[in-house]
Design an enzyme around this catalytic site. Structure first.
Site, short mmCIF file in Angstrom:
data_model
loop_
_atom_site.label_atom_id
_atom_site.label_comp_id
_atom_site.label_asym_id
_atom_site.label_seq_id
_atom_site.Cartn_x
_atom_site.Cartn_y
_atom_site.Cartn_z
N TYR A 16 -18.01 13.90 -16.10
CA TYR A 16 -18.41 12.50 -16.08
C TYR A 16 -19.49 12.32 -15.01
CZ TYR A 16 -18.04 7.55 -14.81
OH TYR A 16 -18.31 6.24 -14.49
N LYS A 73 -9.39 4.14 -19.69
CA LYS A 73 -9.79 4.52 -21.03
C LYS A 73 -8.59 4.50 -22.00
CE LYS A 73 -13.82 5.24 -19.05
NZ LYS A 73 -13.54 5.26 -17.60
N ARG A 85 0.81 -1.21 0.00
CA ARG A 85 0.00 0.00 0.00
C ARG A 85 0.85 1.27 0.00
NH1 ARG A 85 -2.89 0.92 4.36
NH2 ARG A 85 -2.53 -1.03 5.49
N ASP A 93 -9.77 17.24 -15.83
CA ASP A 93 -9.90 15.85 -16.26
C ASP A 93 -9.49 15.78 -17.72
OD1 ASP A 93 -10.79 13.32 -17.13
OD2 ASP A 93 -12.38 13.28 -15.63
#
Length: 435
Positions: free
Chosen positions: A142, A232, A88, A207
């Protein structure tokens, strides 16, 4: 440049990737960076392909040193050149992807997450922890980004404005201004430099999922944070989930602390696939953009289409509003994949009002230009004639009474010539990023 995380010795196949902060290789073209960034040390290690480090923990016999390193991370988010201690905290394979993406976006650092929404959530938590919970945002975004802000799920308060209202909406507790350009799903474009000026000292988050660094690099226009749904275009094949924020090292330290605390880490295999995806990003984006520009041109001349949205900068996304039933188009495609998401090598089409933006209030959705007749298409790498044949059939019969050609544009009608101009800009590159 970016922080580095060591793995094991070179002959184990998990050699350390250790670029130092502030040190960068000589200036290289975007296409070269896409292939080589994050991999510059491989030849020295006797490797050709980047190694995948699947370790969840990293042994050390010096527990005192480990304690000191953990204290430094907890206090300031500092990650040194030692082993990550625990997955992590970091992973060498993921660090390669972060290094590469930062170089493509032209930022000091990048921090990867399990998804784009995990990345955005981390940004909001970092700003909120500084008691800067107010966000100024411009629609459309989005749909899930819109929902996260509006619902206040992580304690944020949002003020939605038009671009010219950003400066007036900023308050003492404003921690972030968020925009998306080209926007999802209308492909509306903003002048990011103008937006950044309106933000003043408040960080601008842009974005850049739709444009990618191939078409624009928001940091060059003043954005301090550049968000990607790496699922994407960065991945590019529809087989990996991820998110990433490119930013300066100061902001990156806080993002790493949140990632460690919340567990929204990117899996090493996903990091490997995303790094591999970056190597073909410029080629894929430009080829898909050529298809998109040609389809936008044909759709603009089609009497079955009321309006076409295509960015002036070019790109591989097309949105269009039909005179008939948009659901019939979705049901009618056979080659084009009727599915949410975008940026894959194959073409996808979806109905935003039903899927990607369903969670946005219907009034807000429509006022942002997301009509019930709007379809969003992500153009892939198929032959454009095959794509048009499939789309033409799905649109149904041409009406006997021929109406005026569709308007083309983002916010206002744009002549079809601008569609061709957008293709030329995408091919040659509007910014230094495309050189």
């Amino acid at each position: 440049m970016l922080f580095s995380l060591c793995g094991m010795e070179a002959n184990t196949g998990t050699a350390p990737h250790t670029p130092s902060v502030g040190s960068t290789p000589p200036s290289r073209a975007l296409a070269t960076e896409a292939v080589h960034a994050g991999r510059d040390d491989l030849a020295e290690l006797g490797l050709h392909a980047p190694p995948i480090d699947l370790s969840t923990t990293y042994p050390s016999r010096d527990s005192r040193a480990e304690a000191a390193r953990i204290d430094a991370f907890a206090a300031e988010g500092i990650v040194d050149d030692g082993p990550p201690v625990y997955a992590r905290l970091g992973n060498p394979t993921v660090a390669r992807f972060e290094t590469a993406l930062a170089r493509l976006e032209g930022t000091e650092s990048a921090v990867a997450f399990a998804s784009g929404m995990a990345a955005l959530t981390a940004v909001l938590l970092v700003r909120g922890s500084a008691r800067l919970r107010h966000v100024v945002a411009v629609r459309p975004l989005y749909g899930c980004s819109d929902h996260l802000l509006t619902a206040g799920l992580v304690g944020t308060e949002v003020t939605w404005v038009d671009p010219d209202g950003i400066a007036d909406a900023i308050r003492p507790d404003t921690g972030l201004v968020m925009v998306e350009s080209p926007a999802n799903p209308t492909l509306a474009e903003l002048d990011l430099a103008e937006v950044a000026r309106a933000c003043g000292t408040v960080p601008l988050l842009a974005d850049n999922t739709f444009a990618t660094p191939v078409l624009q690099r928001p940091a060059e226009s003043g954005a301090r944070l550049v968000l990607h749904s790496a699922t994407k275009y960065l991945g590019g094949h529809g087989d990996v989930l991820g998110g990433v924020v490119a930013c300066d090292e100061e902001l990156a330290r806080g993002l790493r602390q949140v990632r460690f605390a919340t567990g929204g880490v990117l899996h090493p295999l996903a990091g490997y696939l995303l790094l591999r995806g970056l190597s073909t990003l410029p080629v894929r984006v430009r080829a898909a953009s050529a298809n998109a520009a040609e389809l936008a041109r044909r759709l603009a001349a089609d009497p079955r289409v009321d309006r076409v949205h295509y960015p002036r900068m070019g790109g591989a996304m097309v949105a269009f509003e039909v005179h008939g039933d948009p659901h019939g188009v979705i049901a009618g495609v056979r080659l084009i994949t009727p599915a949410v998401s975008l940026g894959s090598v194959d073409s996808l089409i979806q109905h935003p009002a039903s899927i990607s933006h369903r969670v946005v209030d219907v009034t807000d959705r429509r006022s942002a230009g997301v009509s019930d007749r709007l379809l969003r298409m992500s153009c892939g790498l198929e032959d454009v004639e095959d794509l048009w044949h499939d789309l033409d059939r799905a649109l149904g019969p041409v009406p006997v009474t021929v109406s005026a050609p569709a308007a083309v544009g983002t916010v206002s009608a744009v002549p079809a010539a601008d569609v061709r101009g957008g293709l030329r800009d995408a091919a040659r590159g509007r910014t230094a990023a495309a050189n």
